[in-house]
Design a protein around this motif. Sequence first.
Motif, mmCIF file in Angstrom:
data_model
loop_
_atom_site.group_PDB
_atom_site.id
_atom_site.type_symbol
_atom_site.label_atom_id
_atom_site.label_comp_id
_atom_site.label_asym_id
_atom_site.label_seq_id
_atom_site.Cartn_x
_atom_site.Cartn_y
_atom_site.Cartn_z
ATOM 1 N N LYS A 1 0.811 -1.221 0.000
ATOM 2 C CA LYS A 1 0.000 0.000 0.000
ATOM 3 C C LYS A 1 0.846 1.274 0.000
ATOM 4 C CE LYS A 1 -3.894 -2.129 0.151
ATOM 5 N NZ LYS A 1 -4.906 -1.963 -0.857
ATOM 6 N N GLN A 2 1.984 1.226 0.676
ATOM 7 C CA GLN A 2 2.809 2.431 0.791
ATOM 8 C C GLN A 2 4.091 2.348 -0.031
ATOM 9 O OE1 GLN A 2 3.252 3.264 5.017
ATOM 10 N NE2 GLN A 2 1.182 2.522 5.374
ATOM 11 N N ASN A 3 4.273 1.234 -0.743
ATOM 12 C CA ASN A 3 5.464 1.020 -1.585
ATOM 13 C C ASN A 3 6.773 1.197 -0.828
ATOM 14 O OD1 ASN A 3 4.008 0.407 -3.985
ATOM 15 N ND2 ASN A 3 3.565 2.587 -4.202
ATOM 16 N N ILE A 4 6.792 0.715 0.399
ATOM 17 C CA ILE A 4 8.010 0.751 1.216
ATOM 18 C C ILE A 4 8.630 -0.636 1.181
ATOM 19 C CG2 ILE A 4 8.947 1.057 3.541
ATOM 20 C CD1 ILE A 4 6.539 2.951 4.077
ATOM 21 N N ASP A 5 9.830 -0.722 0.641
ATOM 22 C CA ASP A 5 10.513 -2.012 0.555
ATOM 23 C C ASP A 5 11.543 -2.103 1.676
ATOM 24 O OD1 ASP A 5 11.686 -4.405 -0.075
ATOM 25 O OD2 ASP A 5 12.411 -3.799 -2.046
ATOM 26 N N SER A 6 11.215 -2.842 2.713
ATOM 27 C CA SER A 6 12.129 -2.999 3.852
ATOM 28 C C SER A 6 13.007 -4.237 3.688
ATOM 29 C CB SER A 6 11.325 -3.093 5.143
ATOM 30 O OG SER A 6 10.477 -4.223 5.084
ATOM 31 N N ARG A 7 13.017 -4.804 2.497
ATOM 32 C CA ARG A 7 13.806 -6.003 2.173
ATOM 33 C C ARG A 7 13.357 -7.198 3.012
ATOM 34 N NH1 ARG A 7 16.426 -6.222 -1.718
ATOM 35 N NH2 ARG A 7 18.226 -7.357 -1.003
ATOM 36 N N ALA A 8 12.090 -7.209 3.388
ATOM 37 C CA ALA A 8 11.527 -8.301 4.166
ATOM 38 C C ALA A 8 10.729 -9.249 3.283
ATOM 39 C CB ALA A 8 10.623 -7.750 5.261
ATOM 40 N N ILE A 9 10.198 -8.728 2.170
ATOM 41 C CA ILE A 9 9.312 -9.481 1.283
ATOM 42 C C ILE A 9 9.924 -9.511 -0.108
ATOM 43 C CG2 ILE A 9 7.018 -9.512 0.223
ATOM 44 C CD1 ILE A 9 6.002 -8.066 2.779
ATOM 45 N N PHE A 10 9.938 -10.721 -0.695
ATOM 46 C CA PHE A 10 10.550 -10.897 -2.009
ATOM 47 C C PHE A 10 9.569 -11.565 -2.960
ATOM 48 C CE2 PHE A 10 13.786 -10.919 1.224
ATOM 49 C CZ PHE A 10 14.759 -10.083 0.702
ATOM 50 N N HIS A 11 9.576 -11.110 -4.204
ATOM 51 C CA HIS A 11 8.754 -11.718 -5.242
ATOM 52 C C HIS A 11 9.433 -13.017 -5.681
ATOM 53 C CE1 HIS A 11 7.478 -11.838 -9.668
ATOM 54 N NE2 HIS A 11 6.442 -12.206 -8.949
ATOM 55 N N ILE A 12 8.686 -14.110 -5.738
ATOM 56 C CA ILE A 12 9.220 -15.384 -6.248
ATOM 57 C C ILE A 12 8.905 -15.375 -7.740
ATOM 58 C CG2 ILE A 12 9.176 -17.903 -6.110
ATOM 59 C CD1 ILE A 12 8.000 -17.616 -3.285
ATOM 60 N N SER A 13 9.910 -15.090 -8.546
ATOM 61 C CA SER A 13 9.661 -14.829 -9.964
ATOM 62 C C SER A 13 9.846 -16.033 -10.879
ATOM 63 C CB SER A 13 10.555 -13.686 -10.431
ATOM 64 O OG SER A 13 11.902 -14.004 -10.193
ATOM 65 N N ASN A 14 10.508 -17.068 -10.439
ATOM 66 C CA ASN A 14 10.844 -18.170 -11.346
ATOM 67 C C ASN A 14 9.855 -19.340 -11.295
ATOM 68 O OD1 ASN A 14 11.577 -18.835 -8.777
ATOM 69 N ND2 ASN A 14 13.582 -19.651 -9.303
ATOM 70 N N LEU A 15 8.572 -19.020 -11.178
ATOM 71 C CA LEU A 15 7.541 -20.061 -11.111
ATOM 72 C C LEU A 15 6.766 -20.206 -12.421
ATOM 73 C CD1 LEU A 15 6.068 -19.147 -7.620
ATOM 74 C CD2 LEU A 15 7.296 -21.246 -8.158
ATOM 75 N N GLY A 16 6.922 -19.239 -13.320
ATOM 76 C CA GLY A 16 6.150 -19.250 -14.552
ATOM 77 C C GLY A 16 4.720 -18.767 -14.339
ATOM 78 N N ILE A 17 4.474 -18.073 -13.230
ATOM 79 C CA ILE A 17 3.150 -17.531 -12.920
ATOM 80 C C ILE A 17 3.265 -16.007 -12.990
ATOM 81 C CG2 ILE A 17 1.360 -17.315 -11.146
ATOM 82 C CD1 ILE A 17 2.456 -19.984 -9.980
ATOM 83 N N HIS A 18 2.439 -15.392 -13.825
ATOM 84 C CA HIS A 18 2.521 -13.943 -13.976
ATOM 85 C C HIS A 18 1.482 -13.216 -13.128
ATOM 86 C CE1 HIS A 18 5.515 -14.622 -17.003
ATOM 87 N NE2 HIS A 18 4.694 -15.454 -17.618
ATOM 88 N N SER A 19 0.357 -13.861 -12.931
ATOM 89 C CA SER A 19 -0.687 -13.259 -12.107
ATOM 90 C C SER A 19 -1.445 -14.368 -11.401
ATOM 91 C CB SER A 19 -1.638 -12.442 -12.971
ATOM 92 O OG SER A 19 -2.609 -11.834 -12.161
ATOM 93 N N PRO A 20 -1.599 -14.288 -10.115
ATOM 94 C CA PRO A 20 -1.131 -13.248 -9.213
ATOM 95 C C PRO A 20 0.363 -13.380 -8.958
ATOM 96 C CG PRO A 20 -2.065 -15.026 -7.938
ATOM 97 C CD PRO A 20 -2.262 -15.382 -9.386
ATOM 98 N N LYS A 21 0.955 -12.334 -8.403
ATOM 99 C CA LYS A 21 2.365 -12.407 -8.032
ATOM 100 C C LYS A 21 2.466 -13.156 -6.712
ATOM 101 C CE LYS A 21 4.219 -8.485 -10.465
ATOM 102 N NZ LYS A 21 4.887 -7.194 -10.383
ATOM 103 N N ILE A 22 3.467 -14.026 -6.641
ATOM 104 C CA ILE A 22 3.699 -14.839 -5.445
ATOM 105 C C ILE A 22 4.880 -14.236 -4.684
ATOM 106 C CG2 ILE A 22 4.153 -17.170 -4.565
ATOM 107 C CD1 ILE A 22 1.545 -16.957 -6.260
ATOM 108 N N TYR A 23 4.704 -14.077 -3.380
ATOM 109 C CA TYR A 23 5.726 -13.449 -2.541
ATOM 110 C C TYR A 23 6.118 -14.358 -1.385
ATOM 111 C CZ TYR A 23 4.551 -9.105 -4.924
ATOM 112 O OH TYR A 23 4.347 -8.135 -5.866
ATOM 113 N N LYS A 24 7.358 -14.150 -0.934
ATOM 114 C CA LYS A 24 7.884 -14.855 0.243
ATOM 115 C C LYS A 24 8.354 -13.805 1.239
ATOM 116 C CE LYS A 24 11.054 -18.558 0.960
ATOM 117 N NZ LYS A 24 12.213 -19.283 0.412
#
Length: 132
Positions: free
Chosen positions: A53-76
Amino acid sequence: MSEPFYSPFVGTLFKKISHVPEFEKDLKRLKRFSSLEEDLRMFIKVALNAFHKQNIDSRAIFHISNLGIHSPKIYKAKKFACKALKGKGAQSGIRVIYAYHEEEDWIEFIEIYYKGDKENEDRARILRNYKK
């Protein structure tokens, strides 16, 4: 779960919040961490709100990009404070995997695990739920 831990935030922080059925089993498996549901509420209120919501990246949450899924985005989420693990702070070893459906403003929890029990997320579970 009588009332889900995320109920207070549905319609206030995010339009929809839910979880896949296996997520409840994960929570039961981790019941030795007595503060987990309270910790998850704080995670939604602080970390998810800041990141999505606030676009603050505290380096706590990462996008898992190598799944071949474009939507929804999966995060860890790698930094998750668990009060039951005293003295560890955000380096508790608890991992939260979730999907963010941006168009619908919908968070869906997929998996939660303790890094001491297993090393990585269940990619088969993610693909089973989101691969089209």
